[in-house]
Design an enzyme around this catalytic site. Structure first.
Site, PDB file in Angstrom:
ATOM      1  N   GLU A 173      38.285 -15.322 -95.853  1.00 28.69           N
ATOM      2  CA  GLU A 173      37.457 -14.584 -95.583  1.00 28.69           C
ATOM      3  C   GLU A 173      35.903 -14.676 -96.204  1.00 28.69           C
ATOM      4  O   GLU A 173      36.058 -15.140 -97.592  1.00 28.69           O
ATOM      5  CB  GLU A 173      37.698 -13.102 -95.887  1.00 28.69           C
ATOM      6  CG  GLU A 173      38.978 -12.666 -95.083  1.00 28.69           C
ATOM      7  CD  GLU A 173      39.391 -11.150 -95.397  1.00 28.69           C
ATOM      8  OE1 GLU A 173      39.097 -10.191 -94.683  1.00 28.69           O
ATOM      9  OE2 GLU A 173      40.020 -10.929 -96.547  1.00 28.69           O
ATOM     10  N   ARG A 192      40.325  15.739 -88.834  1.00 31.86           N
ATOM     11  CA  ARG A 192      40.082  17.152 -89.411  1.00 31.86           C
ATOM     12  C   ARG A 192      38.844  17.933 -88.853  1.00 31.86           C
ATOM     13  O   ARG A 192      38.932  18.963 -88.562  1.00 31.86           O
ATOM     14  CB  ARG A 192      39.852  16.882 -90.846  1.00 31.86           C
ATOM     15  CG  ARG A 192      41.420  16.973 -91.632  1.00 31.86           C
ATOM     16  CD  ARG A 192      41.099  16.887 -92.987  1.00 31.86           C
ATOM     17  NE  ARG A 192      40.381  15.718 -93.134  1.00 31.86           N
ATOM     18  CZ  ARG A 192      40.264  15.118 -94.562  1.00 31.86           C
ATOM     19  NH1 ARG A 192      40.922  15.869 -95.336  1.00 31.86           N
ATOM     20  NH2 ARG A 192      39.842  13.952 -94.725  1.00 31.86           N
ATOM     21  N   LYS A 217      49.521  -1.006 -91.211  1.00 35.21           N
ATOM     22  CA  LYS A 217      49.926  -1.469 -92.437  1.00 35.21           C
ATOM     23  C   LYS A 217      48.785  -0.953 -93.426  1.00 35.21           C
ATOM     24  O   LYS A 217      47.795  -0.272 -93.042  1.00 35.21           O
ATOM     25  CB  LYS A 217      49.494  -3.050 -92.806  1.00 35.21           C
ATOM     26  CG  LYS A 217      48.262  -3.682 -92.650  1.00 35.21           C
ATOM     27  CD  LYS A 217      47.943  -4.874 -93.219  1.00 35.21           C
ATOM     28  CE  LYS A 217      46.484  -4.904 -93.693  1.00 35.21           C
ATOM     29  NZ  LYS A 217      46.107  -6.192 -94.248  1.00 35.21           N
ATOM     30  N   HIS A 272      50.416 -10.763 -92.702  1.00 31.71           N
ATOM     31  CA  HIS A 272      49.921 -11.918 -91.954  1.00 31.71           C
ATOM     32  C   HIS A 272      50.485 -13.328 -92.339  1.00 31.71           C
ATOM     33  O   HIS A 272      50.857 -14.018 -91.406  1.00 31.71           O
ATOM     34  CB  HIS A 272      48.297 -11.957 -92.202  1.00 31.71           C
ATOM     35  CG  HIS A 272      47.599 -10.461 -91.698  1.00 31.71           C
ATOM     36  ND1 HIS A 272      48.232  -9.678 -91.006  1.00 31.71           N
ATOM     37  CD2 HIS A 272      46.784  -9.768 -92.468  1.00 31.71           C
ATOM     38  CE1 HIS A 272      47.466  -8.450 -90.949  1.00 31.71           C
ATOM     39  NE2 HIS A 272      46.574  -8.721 -91.869  1.00 31.71           N
ATOM     40  N   ASP A 284      44.381  19.217 -88.950  1.00 29.84           N
ATOM     41  CA  ASP A 284      44.586  18.599 -90.390  1.00 29.84           C
ATOM     42  C   ASP A 284      45.889  18.302 -90.437  1.00 29.84           C
ATOM     43  O   ASP A 284      46.788  19.352 -90.214  1.00 29.84           O
ATOM     44  CB  ASP A 284      44.170  19.791 -91.329  1.00 29.84           C
ATOM     45  CG  ASP A 284      44.291  19.155 -92.630  1.00 29.84           C
ATOM     46  OD1 ASP A 284      45.138  18.274 -92.802  1.00 29.84           O
ATOM     47  OD2 ASP A 284      43.399  19.784 -93.849  1.00 29.84           O
ATOM     48  N   LYS A 328      47.076 -11.730 -81.652  1.00 25.59           N
ATOM     49  CA  LYS A 328      46.098 -12.650 -81.619  1.00 25.59           C
ATOM     50  C   LYS A 328      46.835 -13.718 -80.445  1.00 25.59           C
ATOM     51  O   LYS A 328      47.918 -14.160 -80.518  1.00 25.59           O
ATOM     52  CB  LYS A 328      45.889 -13.372 -82.865  1.00 25.59           C
ATOM     53  CG  LYS A 328      44.845 -12.698 -83.655  1.00 25.59           C
ATOM     54  CD  LYS A 328      44.596 -13.186 -85.041  1.00 25.59           C
ATOM     55  CE  LYS A 328      43.881 -12.390 -86.054  1.00 25.59           C
ATOM     56  NZ  LYS A 328      42.424 -12.461 -85.567  1.00 25.59           N
TER      57      LYS A 328
END
Ligand code: NAD
Length: 494
Positions: A221, A58, A153, A245, A100, A187
């Site tokens: 994580e 924007r 996603k 995943h 925009d 990966k």
């Protein structure tokens, strides 16, 4: 490249001028992942010579100011690998258009910068904007038969909302022009799973319920939700990680050998796995799932706040940890447990697939404990494959043998020292988009089948009065996750 690009595609990429338009071009994903990946592709001479890269967002920015933002992001990512020479080749490709996406008139500006190039539209914005982007692109006449769209996603938060987004995309682009990203598929170690299974004869005869006791897939994580609380709270670990995943990893582990590496051969096999997943409903929701939410604790050696503290005081029943027992009901896997788990604020950042083989049927080594063979495919922090085997300890005992499990280790970073370590998954994915190859992207039916399975679990949770169990930050989730696996006489590999 994953597989040879068809001659027709090569010809197209050689002759047609292309424009890669990144909506959300000043956002976190674009600056941290997409532009550095494109820079690295430039460094290796893999970008089409006439590719123009157009960032849009924007804010009003001159091309030079936008290029300066991109440069700083690339330098941060590349560190010592940054080269002024590569940048000098890369920078002239960059343009900026202030658009925009809710404003149809603004799209004419994009048309001017695109200059009738064959376009790839990368929607690195909130999915709530996908409808507006698609509609306004079409109204502005920027969508051609050969345009492609790349979407990030989350595609929805359940089957219904996913279908609505997919319907919007399908109203403008044909399925073979839609690239749905699951960055895990970019990966190296995930692609290596295909090589490990189908470029070697060793494992395939053993890759079934007769030889494999169970499979574990963990994506752990150490970070919490940090600044993303309001997004995350609407999703939780099941939708944010398992739906995409973890189920993608499960599909690659469990699928039958595809006829070839072409997109539909691979995706046809993956979807059969998803269709064979036994729905988790009724009492199985309680027995076969565990969910947790982190509370204050110690993570990475520092005290860490709880999930509720990060919200600014709102209480929430969103899970930050989930563990599941899944069954793939087909001839190859009937009866083999697949344990999946993922969470935030766990003790280590690690993603790995563990293939636990069965124990020897009879031991000739007296009372010696024999550990069953175990194949570990580690995706992060390092990409490596290890196979645990029982070995004799070198010694001169006269009274039987001493045995010890040892690992055959294949460290990809050691084996391929000349390759740049820790490539960004998006490098591979962007290259595949440029070559029109969808093998590493998720097809609509795959995505919707995954949502159907996830929705059943979510529905089961919503009908229980139970809440996520608390677990202190820096631990491996709630006790219910341990109970889930121990009930089947297994334990999590840590
Ligand atoms: P972000 O909030 O950092 O960036 C969003 C971008 O969209 C910004 O450039 C903003 O200017 C632009 N934007 C917002 N409203 C706009 C409008 N009306 N018109 C034009 N541009 C507008 O978000 P992000 O983290 O970069 O994520 C982008 C998408 O990628 C999201 O769907 C996210 O879920 C997904 N994603 C992000 C990551 C990540 O690591 N950041 C990982 C996986 C998926």
């Amino acid at each position: 490249m994953l597989h040879p690009v068809p001659a027709s595609t090569r010809a197209k990429s050689r002759h047609a001028s292309e424009g890669l338009v990144i909506f959300g071009g000043t956002g976190d994903l674009a600056l941290r992942m997409l532009f550095p990946s494109l820079y690295f592709l430039e460094d290796e001479g893999l970008l089409p010579p006439d590719l123009r890269i157009i960032g849009t967002a924007r804010s009003d920015l001159e091309d030079a100011a936008f290029a300066a933002q991109v440069k700083s992001a690339v330098q941060t990512r590349a560190g010592d690998d940054f080269s002024d020479e590569t940048w000098a080749r890369f920078a002239p490709r960059l343009r900026y258009a202030a658009v925009d996406v809710q404003d149809a008139a603004a799209f004419s500006r994009l048309g001017e910068v695109l200059e009738a190039r064959r376009a790839i539209f990368y929607l690195s914005t909130s999915p709530a904007l996908f409808g507006a982007v698609c509609q306004n692109l079409q109204v502005a006449g920027l969508v051609r038969d050969d345009s492609r769209v790349v979407v990030e996603k989350p595609i929805g938060r359940d089957l219904k909302s996913c279908q609505a987004i997919n319907d919007t995309l399908a109203s403008i682009f044909t399925e073979d022009r839609i690239f749905r990203v699951d960055h895990y598929l970019g990966k190296e170690a995930v692609q290596n799973l295909l090589a490990l299974r189908f470029a070697n004869t060793l494992f395939e005869p053993l890759w079934n319920k007769a030889s494999i006791d169970h499979v574990q897939i963990t994506v752990a994580e150490t970070v919490g939700v940090e600044g993303r609380w309001s997004y995350y709270d609407d999703y939780g670990a099941l939708r944010d990680m398992v739906q995409n995943h973890l189920l993608q990893l499960l599909s690659l582990v469990a699928m039958e050998p595809p006829a070839s590496l072409d997109p539909d051969s691979v995706r046809n096999e993956k979807i059969k796995v998803l269709q064979s997943l036994r729905p988790i409903t009724g009492r199985d929701v309680e027995r076969n799932t565990a969910r947790g939410q982190y509370i204050a604790g110690v993570a990475d050696g520092r005290s860490a706040p709880g999930y509720a503290d990060e919200s600014g005081g709102d209480s929430s029943e969103t899970e930050t940890f989930v563990a599941l027992l899944a069954h793939v009901d087909n001839w190859r896997w009937a009866g083999t447990p697949f344990y999946l788990r993922t969470g935030k604020r766990l003790p280590a950042r690690s993603s790995e697939i563990v293939i636990q083989f069965r124990e020897v049927p009879h031991s000739i080594f007296g009372g010696v404990d024999l550990m069953a063979n175990r194949l570990t495919i580690r995706l992060q922090p390092e990409e490596e494959i290890s196979l645990a085997l029982m070995n004799k300890t070198p010694s001169l005992e006269h009274n039987g043998m001493t045995l010890k499990p040892l690992s055959l280790n294949l460290s990809l970073s050691h084996a391929f020292k000349d390759e740049r370590p820790r490539r960004i998954a998006y490098e591979r994915l962007l290259l595949e988009v440029l070559h029109d190859n969808q093998t590493l992207f998720v097809r609509r039916d795959e995505q919707e089948t995954a949502w159907r399975w996830i929705d059943a679990i979510r529905h089961g949770w919503d009908h229980k009065s139970t809440k996520p169990s608390p677990y202190p930050a820096g631990t491996w989730g709630p006790s219910s996750a341990f109970a889930l696996i121990e009930r089947h006489a297994h334990s999590w590999c840590e």
